[in-house]
Design a protein around this motif. Sequence first.
Motif, PDB file in Angstrom:
ATOM      1  N   UNK A 265       0.821  -1.209   0.000  1.00 30.89           N
ATOM      2  CA  UNK A 265       0.000   0.000   0.000  1.00 30.89           C
ATOM      3  C   UNK A 265       0.851   1.253   0.000  1.00 30.89           C
ATOM      4  N   UNK A 266       1.969   1.222   0.724  1.00 29.89           N
ATOM      5  CA  UNK A 266       2.850   2.382   0.775  1.00 29.89           C
ATOM      6  C   UNK A 266       3.449   2.673  -0.597  1.00 29.89           C
ATOM      7  N   UNK A 267       3.813   1.598  -1.334  1.00 26.50           N
ATOM      8  CA  UNK A 267       4.355   1.805  -2.682  1.00 26.50           C
ATOM      9  C   UNK A 267       3.310   2.425  -3.601  1.00 26.50           C
ATOM     10  N   UNK A 268       2.089   1.892  -3.572  1.00 28.78           N
ATOM     11  CA  UNK A 268       1.050   2.412  -4.465  1.00 28.78           C
ATOM     12  C   UNK A 268       0.770   3.880  -4.171  1.00 28.78           C
ATOM     13  N   UNK A 269       0.816   4.264  -2.894  1.00 29.03           N
ATOM     14  CA  UNK A 269       0.626   5.674  -2.550  1.00 29.03           C
ATOM     15  C   UNK A 269       1.769   6.520  -3.087  1.00 29.03           C
ATOM     16  N   UNK A 270       3.021   6.022  -2.930  1.00 28.70           N
ATOM     17  CA  UNK A 270       4.173   6.767  -3.429  1.00 28.70           C
ATOM     18  C   UNK A 270       4.145   6.869  -4.947  1.00 28.70           C
ATOM     19  N   UNK A 271       3.714   5.794  -5.615  1.00 25.54           N
ATOM     20  CA  UNK A 271       3.632   5.806  -7.072  1.00 25.54           C
ATOM     21  C   UNK A 271       2.597   6.808  -7.562  1.00 25.54           C
ATOM     22  N   UNK A 272       1.576   7.061  -6.732  1.00 24.57           N
ATOM     23  CA  UNK A 272       0.537   8.026  -7.094  1.00 24.57           C
ATOM     24  C   UNK A 272       0.929   9.455  -6.739  1.00 24.57           C
ATOM     25  N   UNK A 273       2.140   9.623  -6.168  1.00 29.31           N
ATOM     26  CA  UNK A 273       2.638  10.969  -5.887  1.00 29.31           C
ATOM     27  C   UNK A 273       2.693  11.348  -4.432  1.00 29.31           C
ATOM     28  N   UNK A 274       2.245  10.482  -3.536  1.00 27.31           N
ATOM     29  CA  UNK A 274       2.286  10.797  -2.108  1.00 27.31           C
ATOM     30  C   UNK A 274       3.728  10.782  -1.616  1.00 27.31           C
ATOM     31  N   UNK A 275       4.054  11.597  -0.602  1.00 36.72           N
ATOM     32  CA  UNK A 275       5.413  11.560  -0.047  1.00 36.72           C
ATOM     33  C   UNK A 275       5.737  10.156   0.468  1.00 36.72           C
ATOM     34  N   UNK A 276       6.968   9.754   0.303  1.00 37.82           N
ATOM     35  CA  UNK A 276       7.388   8.436   0.772  1.00 37.82           C
ATOM     36  C   UNK A 276       8.843   8.462   1.161  1.00 37.82           C
ATOM     37  N   UNK A 277       9.308   7.391   1.762  1.00 35.67           N
ATOM     38  CA  UNK A 277      10.702   7.301   2.175  1.00 35.67           C
ATOM     39  C   UNK A 277      11.606   7.238   0.953  1.00 35.67           C
TER      40      UNK A 277
ATOM     41  N   UNK B 276       9.854   3.133  -6.631  1.00 35.83           N
ATOM     42  CA  UNK B 276       9.074   3.739  -7.711  1.00 35.83           C
ATOM     43  C   UNK B 276       9.935   3.883  -8.963  1.00 35.83           C
ATOM     44  N   UNK B 277      11.183   4.309  -8.788  1.00 36.77           N
ATOM     45  CA  UNK B 277      12.086   4.462  -9.934  1.00 36.77           C
ATOM     46  C   UNK B 277      12.367   3.111 -10.585  1.00 36.77           C
ATOM     47  N   UNK B 278      12.572   2.079  -9.762  1.00 37.22           N
ATOM     48  CA  UNK B 278      12.803   0.733 -10.292  1.00 37.22           C
ATOM     49  C   UNK B 278      11.586   0.249 -11.069  1.00 37.22           C
ATOM     50  N   UNK B 279      10.403   0.478 -10.519  1.00 34.37           N
ATOM     51  CA  UNK B 279       9.175   0.056 -11.186  1.00 34.37           C
ATOM     52  C   UNK B 279       9.006   0.769 -12.522  1.00 34.37           C
ATOM     53  N   UNK B 280       9.343   2.052 -12.562  1.00 30.94           N
ATOM     54  CA  UNK B 280       9.275   2.805 -13.816  1.00 30.94           C
ATOM     55  C   UNK B 280      10.236   2.228 -14.845  1.00 30.94           C
ATOM     56  N   UNK B 281      11.453   1.860 -14.400  1.00 30.46           N
ATOM     57  CA  UNK B 281      12.430   1.262 -15.316  1.00 30.46           C
ATOM     58  C   UNK B 281      11.935  -0.069 -15.859  1.00 30.46           C
ATOM     59  N   UNK B 282      11.283  -0.875 -14.999  1.00 29.00           N
ATOM     60  CA  UNK B 282      10.737  -2.161 -15.436  1.00 29.00           C
ATOM     61  C   UNK B 282       9.668  -1.948 -16.498  1.00 29.00           C
ATOM     62  N   UNK B 283       8.797  -0.998 -16.270  1.00 28.09           N
ATOM     63  CA  UNK B 283       7.741  -0.706 -17.249  1.00 28.09           C
ATOM     64  C   UNK B 283       8.348  -0.214 -18.561  1.00 28.09           C
ATOM     65  N   UNK B 284       9.331   0.674 -18.470  1.00 18.14           N
ATOM     66  CA  UNK B 284       9.959   1.202 -19.679  1.00 18.14           C
ATOM     67  C   UNK B 284      10.632   0.090 -20.488  1.00 18.14           C
ATOM     68  N   UNK B 285      11.315  -0.831 -19.802  1.00 26.50           N
ATOM     69  CA  UNK B 285      11.943  -1.968 -20.483  1.00 26.50           C
ATOM     70  C   UNK B 285      10.905  -2.795 -21.229  1.00 26.50           C
ATOM     71  N   UNK B 286       9.802  -3.051 -20.551  1.00 26.39           N
ATOM     72  CA  UNK B 286       8.762  -3.882 -21.147  1.00 26.39           C
ATOM     73  C   UNK B 286       8.121  -3.193 -22.341  1.00 26.39           C
TER      74      UNK B 286
END
Length: 207
Positions: A52-64, A71-81
């Motif tokens: 849940x914390x990741x999904x909030x951060x991915x939606x723009x909420x402040x996170x650690x 979030x950056x890793x997930x974006x890279x995975x999506x871009x690769x795909x």
Amino acid sequence: MKLLHLDSSILGDNSASREVSAAIVARLRQADPSLDVTYRDLAADPVPHLSGAYLAAAAGAPGSEALQQEVATSTAIMDEFLAADTVVIGAPMYNFTISTQLKAWIDRIAVRGKTFSYSENGPQGLAGGKRVIIAVARGNIYSPGAPAAPNDFQEPYLRALFGFIGISDVEFVRAEGINFSPEHRKAALASAQETAAALKPTLPKAA
């Protein structure tokens, strides 16, 4: 042409699915030496499971800082795909389905607004036009017509998942019955290698 190569077995050099996925990539590279290959080892470098914390951060909420890195890793995975024309996946069967490592990756590429959308007419896949080749390794035999076929929740899931995001060109290269005996394993891998060697090359999309 871009190819994304994924492995998800936890067995390292002892993995049958890794051996078969490597043979598939070798065949496609032989057909097109200029192929641009990106490799990701989902066991050696696992993708965290969704939270849940990741999904909030991915939606723009402040996170650690750790969440922002995720979030950056997930974006890279999506871009690769999204950039890949062909995706080759080493997918062992664990407990009748896929590995948790592969499921974690799938959760990063099955994203509303990126690879599928919803409308009043229902879901629509947005990631069409790709070729997906899956190297499947199973201890038992689950091919259609086999006694254990009803227990196969691996291939049907993967076919449904990629179909949902718009990919209908999904091929399976199987090494089955590898736990029956050393002889069965050797024969199953030889058969899978022959299938890999006979794969048609990936052709550029028409302009």
